[in-house]
Design an enzyme around this catalytic site. Structure first.
Site, PDB file in Angstrom:
ATOM      1  N   LYS A   1      -7.062  -5.312  -5.259  1.00 13.36           N
ATOM      2  CA  LYS A   1      -5.753  -5.601  -4.652  1.00 13.36           C
ATOM      3  C   LYS A   1      -5.577  -7.096  -4.462  1.00 13.36           C
ATOM      4  CE  LYS A   1      -5.074  -1.240  -2.090  1.00 13.36           C
ATOM      5  NZ  LYS A   1      -4.751  -0.655  -0.774  1.00 13.36           N
TER       6      LYS A   1
ATOM      7  N   ASP B   1      -5.125   5.734  -4.233  1.00 17.78           N
ATOM      8  CA  ASP B   1      -4.906   7.129  -4.611  1.00 17.78           C
ATOM      9  C   ASP B   1      -4.858   7.290  -6.122  1.00 17.78           C
ATOM     10  OD1 ASP B   1      -4.895   8.241  -2.114  1.00 17.78           O
ATOM     11  OD2 ASP B   1      -2.773   7.862  -1.799  1.00 17.78           O
TER      12      ASP B   1
ATOM     13  N   ASP C   1       0.859  -1.177   0.000  1.00 18.05           N
ATOM     14  CA  ASP C   1       0.000   0.000   0.000  1.00 18.05           C
ATOM     15  C   ASP C   1       0.902   1.235   0.000  1.00 18.05           C
ATOM     16  OD1 ASP C   1      -2.340   1.567   0.261  1.00 18.05           O
ATOM     17  OD2 ASP C   1      -2.031   1.678   2.414  1.00 18.05           O
ATOM     18  N   LYS C   2       0.331   2.397  -0.277  1.00 15.43           N
ATOM     19  CA  LYS C   2       1.130   3.625  -0.285  1.00 15.43           C
ATOM     20  C   LYS C   2       0.934   4.448   0.987  1.00 15.43           C
ATOM     21  CE  LYS C   2      -0.231   7.427  -2.021  1.00 15.43           C
ATOM     22  NZ  LYS C   2       0.015   8.361  -0.893  1.00 15.43           N
TER      23      LYS C   2
END
Length: 1139
Positions: A742, A623, A339-340
């Protein structure tokens, strides 16, 4: 979605507010959370079912049943049932302990309190007792109990601001609007529960808790089947031998013994002998193997928990191994899915530098005027004279403050723009301190910077903005708000200052804004562009800053056209966009800002190190594309040195397929050696050749794909093309992806690449991905623990992933492989002696050893040394493991334990068993002892072989041990001493007098081991067994040393004087500029501000005609919803977690 068939059929939900009796007849799910696997009633059957899915456990249960049949059992039943029960009990206790922690976590969530309206009054109710249709009162900073519908709010016009950090790690606020018919019900925030417990989006997207096994577990299952097949072959050979012996020799032998029973059926005798040998030879895979594996894994888990270098003092958070069954798989990871927000970044924006009128501010220079790095010795700018300053803000260039004090008009205008052109809301807390509520963290950083330099944003109304300029309050009339969107990539405000001048202030992406500049800005544009390139080279996010003076008459004409466009029914958006374009031209450039989206500490080093270890990192984030690309550059996953970055952004399956095809053509076109022979393969062939293709691709490539494109790319006819292209790229970035997507990406790689995967995240939107991967890692981030609760391992910072994989993972894999190689070797050596002995005992299933030795060999004599090696051994120390990431690659290639290695260990064991049997047999043949008596009795032969075996396997493990500790010495040499102690005790007169039937070898040990020739036989057997291994390993290390061998030699040579490690030089990276608008800025906030719906009525002044809102106030929320459909549909921003 992971839900039952019943839930899939549900197309609508009828709910009556505050009417539990009505709602209960629909049997909606309750709000209790279940993440545990067992309860008191289901634990025993489910756990036993899971344990007997292991082939070995089922195999030993089968053997136990055979041993209960007296006709075929030559070993007592307790030799199998005691270890089997021990293993199952230990595993069950461990599983129960793990599940108790899950129950504890569930209870913590289920017992949280909420205020629920029951019988006309608010009552405290546990979350698990909240029902669909309940009306709940929420206060500031309270967690949300379920999926809720906002009824009313204390904020004006039914607005509330929510934080979804527990979902996606984002701390910026998101706006939600109450239903129009209920928004004026009350001052307190009230919500209606729509979906509870397992029906909530959080639980629906969490996925199912899966029973994870390592690749070594799966390989061991295969090997157990192989061994069982091998065992059957040996049994058949010995059974055939028994039948032949009974046919040819048995009759005469029975006559010699004066047996009165009739002729024995040789075929039936062979059948019984087959099962007897299956029982005797079963120790080739002893059940103690699985006990030892569990103990070793438990030890490795404690090492992770105890590692001080993975302890985060900032939050007093240690690393935690939440499962004990997956440690060695940490040493085989090929793909990391990250994940970011909150994982790679802190989601904290910091104002670092700026360029104003051609001059850079923010750099620190030494006495000679040369730019230098910021150190702790450098004094930051003192903002103490500014009472409004944010105390945590730091800036080290004093020149900017000097320019402000000298009254530089450009600097003042630059900071004034930052204080006016934004969507930030202000409020005062209970202590009277000014607090900013921001929907975009980068905007918060710019407004905070202006505040510290004396231009403080104080408050706003729909028609005014009030700021404090160097201590003086100034109110600007807000004439127009030109909002941000993804196409414009800029925002502007038009204000009238107290002098009556009308100004347009604009900030946005430099590539867009530079096209709008007046021709007179050419020189300044060139200089500022160079500064922007320098900022981008340092990984900073940039925005261009510009303004325009407007004529009053021109503005009134433009404003009239804008009002007409707003009321138009046809092409409204296009007309408004055209008017925005018209007025945002001939701008005067002021400069640029450089904001740092603070990466977590050590992210760049970790990414670099993992790349050197041949681990591919894919970023899966909710995002937008620009955000993900920016972070990719900041982390050095993306660089401008890459040959190409492929961006897949098609809106249809055909467009996505075409873009993938062009990307592959481009990639192969730059690698002629492959493309010249390139033909169209079948899908399966393409995937099989993927690894070959990767080797032929030279250069670095990256792939960026959007969520809507990914949805098409994951379709069956396109996903193979996507996977082939992605696996040939060094970096893959998937943006705007849902939690389900994901998980689908992870499953795609797992299924078709047959690679070990790891997923790491910090939010509830990462739970499905974490559960899908072979290894799930949760980061205890800014807020929630949903990812941690679903993970296999957890820690506080992304940088600890480097140590988890390169040190603990590599060591665990290395130790487990050495353990398995040695274990299979020693048990083949131990067991196959029975096979050779069968040819000399009439295939009678007579054991060559004493039964007590067979029982104790794996449990007592050889268990502790191999445990010590499996827990403590290491080829190189932790620092070298970190400094040389290439050491990690043998685990990825599965080199240390595989089917080939197993066959080698098997051959080694067979050779040792031959030496153990035939050297004593040959030495004893027609030999006499020192007292003139024969040595060739069964008991002396058994003692000699058993003693030789214990010494040989002890010497072998001493050779295998790379890292010696006190524990290794005590266990290895102590095991030999224990063997002799037990041997002499069991062969003593005293024990024989007490148990004459169980210990028949009375006096044999004393008689045999006091003769020199016996010890010479033992020495010869040991040398013959060990010397080939010593010679082979010496030649291998000398002629073909691995990197590990070389480092181990260096460690030994430099043990006393360790040199200092040179730090890698830091090079400035040349990079393309990336706009700060790549962050969480949403369209529609300008309309929300100018409508006044987010402001309290007491702050609203009288409005004049010109300053009236430019938008139809009744339609702002509809416009906001329409323009942010993709955002609203995204799970990461729809599920509300914290108010």
């Amino acid at each position: 979605m992971f839900c039952s068939e019943k839930k899939l059929l549900e197309v609508e939900r009828k709910v009556k507010a505050n009417d539990r009796e009505y709602n209960e007849k629909f049997q909606y799910a309750d709000n209790r959370i279940h993440t545990s696997k067992y309860n008191i009633l289901t634990f025993l059957p489910i756990n036993l079912f899971e344990q007997f899915q292991r082939v070995a456990n089922a195999y030993f249960l089968f053997l136990l049943i055979l041993q209960l049949i007296p006709e075929i059992s030559s070993l007592t039943w307790f030799t199998t049932i005691v270890p089997l029960v021990l293993v199952i009990t230990m595993t069950a206790v461990k599983d129960a302990t793990d599940d108790c922690f899950r129950h504890k976590s569930d209870n913590q969530v289920n017992n949280r309190q909420s205020e629920v309206l029951i019988d006309g009054k608010l009552q405290n109710e546990k979350w698990m007792n909240v029902k669909v249709g309940d009306i709940i009162k929420l206060e500031n900073n309270q967690f949300v109990a379920a999926d809720l519908l906002l009824l009313s709010s204390s904020e004006p016009h039914g607005l509330c601001y929510i934080e979804t950090a527990e979902l996606d790690g984002e701390t910026n606020l998101k706006v939600r609007h109450a239903l129009a018919v209920t928004s004026e019900l009350g001052a307190d925030i009230s919500r209606l529960a729509k979906f509870d417990g397992p029906d909530t989006k959080l639980m629906q997207n969490s996925g199912k808790t899966k029973f994870k096994r390592t690749s070594i577990d799966r390989l061991m299952n295969t090997l157990v089947l192989w061994i069982f097949g091998f065992l059957v072959c040996l049994g058949i050979i010995l059974a055939i031998g028994n039948s032949i012996w009974e046919k040819q020799v048995g009759d005469q032998f029975r006559s010699f013994l004066f047996w009165k029973e009739g002729e024995k059926n040789s075929v039936f005798s062979g059948f019984l002998t087959f099962w007897s040998y299956i029982i005797i030879l079963n120790t080739v895979v002893p059940i103690s193997l699985y006990v030892s594996v569990e103990v070793i894994r438990l030890g490795h888990s404690y090492f992770i928990n105890w590692d001080r270098k993975m302890y985060y003092s900032g939050k007093a958070t240690p690393a935690e191994a939440r499962t004990t069954t997956l440690n060695e798989e940490l040493g085989q990871i090929e793909y990391v899915f990250s994940d970011k927000t909150g994982t790679l970044t802190q989601n904290i924006m910091t104002f670092k530098k700026c360029s104003i009128n051609g001059r850079i501010y923010g750099e620190v220079q030494d006495d000679l005027g040369q730019k230098t790095d910021i150190t702790k010795k450098k004094e930051p700018v003192d903002f103490s004279v500014n009472s409004q300053a944010e105390r945590t803000f730091q800036f080290f260039d004093h020149n900017l403050m000097e320019a402000i004090k000298l009254g530089d008009p450009k600097v003042h205008e630059f900071l004034r723009l930052l204080a006016l052109c934004h969507t930030v809301m202000s409020e005062e807390n209970s202590a009277g301190q000014l607090i900013y509520q921001v929907q975009s963290p980068d905007e918060g950083a710019l407004v905070t910077a202006a505040r510290n330099f004396g231009f403080t944003f104080k408050s706003r109304t729909p028609e005014t903005i009030t700021i404090e300029e160097l201590g003086t309050l100034v109110t600007y009339q807000l004439l127009a708000f030109l909002d941000f969107n993804n196409i414009r990539k800029r925002m502007s405000v038009i204000v009238r200052n107290p002098k009556g001048q009308i100004k347009l202030y604009s900030k946005g992406a430099d590539t867009i804004l530079f096209e709008k500049l007046h021709p007179s800005n050419e020189d300044l544009l060139t200089l500022t562009s160079d500064h922007l390139s320098e900022f981008a080279g340092e990984g900073l996010r940039t925005l261009a800053i510009a303004y325009r003076d407007l004529d009053d008459k021109y503005f009134k004409e433009w404003h009239k056209m804008l009002e007409d466009a707003n009321t138009a029914t046809d092409e409204r958006d296009e007309r408004i966009a055209g008017l925005y374009e018209e007025i945002e031209r001939d701008l005067m450039l002021l400069g640029a800002t450089a904001v740092e989206d603070k990466l977590q500490e050590g992210v760049i080093e970790t990414v670099t190190s993992l790349s050197l270890a041949n681990i591919k990192i894919w970023v899966l984030t909710g995002d937008k594309q620009e955000t993900a690309i920016n972070i990719g550059y900041a982390c050095n996953m993306l660089t401008d040195d890459m040959n190409d970055v492929f961006i897949i952004a098609g809106n249809t399956a055909a467009e996505v397929r075409e873009e993938l095809r062009k990307a592959k053509e481009n990639l192969f076109g730059q690698n002629r050696s492959f493309s010249n022979g390139h033909v169209v393969f079948e899908k399966k062939q393409q995937l099989e050749l993927a690894s070959v293709v990767e080797e032929t691709i030279t250069g670095d490539y990256a792939l960026v794909i959007n969520g809507h494109s990914l949805a098409h790319a994951l379709e069956s006819d396109v996903k193979n093309d996507l996977l082939e292209l992605a696996c040939m790229c060094k970096t893959v970035v998937c943006c705007r992806v849902t939690p389900l997507q994901k998980a689908q990406v992870v499953e795609l790689v797992k299924k078709y690449r047959n690679a070990v995967t790891l997923a790491i995240g910090d939010g509830a939107n990462d739970v499905s991905m974490i559960k899908s991967a072979h290894i799930g890692v949760g980061i205890s981030g800014q807020e929630g623990l949903q990812a941690v609760l679903a993970s296999d391992y957890s820690f506080a910072q992304f940088r600890y992933l480097q140590r988890l994989l390169l040190v603990h993972g590599r060591w665990s894999y290395f130790r487990m492989c050495k353990f398995l190689c040695y274990f299979f070797y020693k048990n083949f050596a131990f067991t196959l002696v029975h096979f050779w002995f069968g040819f000399f005992c009439g295939f009678s299933a007579q054991t060559v050893y004493d039964q007590w030795f067979i029982t104790l060999f794996n449990i007592v004599y050889t268990s502790l040394p191999v445990l010590a090696m499996g827990i403590f051994d290491q080829d190189v120390n932790d620092q070298n493991s970190m400094d040389y990431p290439q050491l990690y690659q043998p685990g990825q290639q599965n080199l240390l334990f595989n089917k080939r290695k197993f066959l080698i260990c098997m051959a080694h064991g067979i050779y040792t068993s031959l030496a153990l049997f035939f050297i004593p047999y040959g030495a004893f043949y027609n030999a006499a002892g020192e007292d003139g008596q024969h040595l060739a009795d069964y008991q002396s032969f058994a003692v000699t072989m058993a003693t030789s075996l214990v010494i040989v396997v002890s010497v072998q493990i001493a050779l295998d041990t790379s890292y010696w500790t006190v524990v290794n010495h005590v266990f290895i040499w102590g095991s030999i001493a224990t063997y002799f102690s037990i041997l002499f005790t069991m062969h003593s007169n005293g024990i024989f007098a007490i148990f004459p039937n169980q210990f028949p070898f009375v006096g044999n040990a004393r008689h045999s081991l006091t003769q020199k020739c016996i010890w010479l036989v033992i020495l010869l057997t040991t040398v013959a067994s060990v010397m080939p291994v010593v010679a082979f390993r010496f030649l291998k290390v000398d002629l073909f040393p691995t990197l590990s061998d070389q480092l181990r030699q260096r460690q030994k040579a430099q043990k006393k004087a360790r040199p200092l490690h040179s730090r890698r030089p830091q090079t400035r990276r040349s990079s393309s500029r990336r706009s700060g608008y790549a962050f969480a800025h949403q369209e529609g906030y300008g309309e929300l501000i100018t409508s006044g719906k987010n402001m309290r009525a007491k702050n609203l002044p009288p409005t004049s005609g010109l300053e009236k809102t430019l938008y139809n106030s009744t339609s702002w929320i509809e416009n906001l919803c329409k323009k942010t459909t993709d955002t609203v549909s995204s799970f990461s921003q729809d599920k509300t977690v914290k108010l």
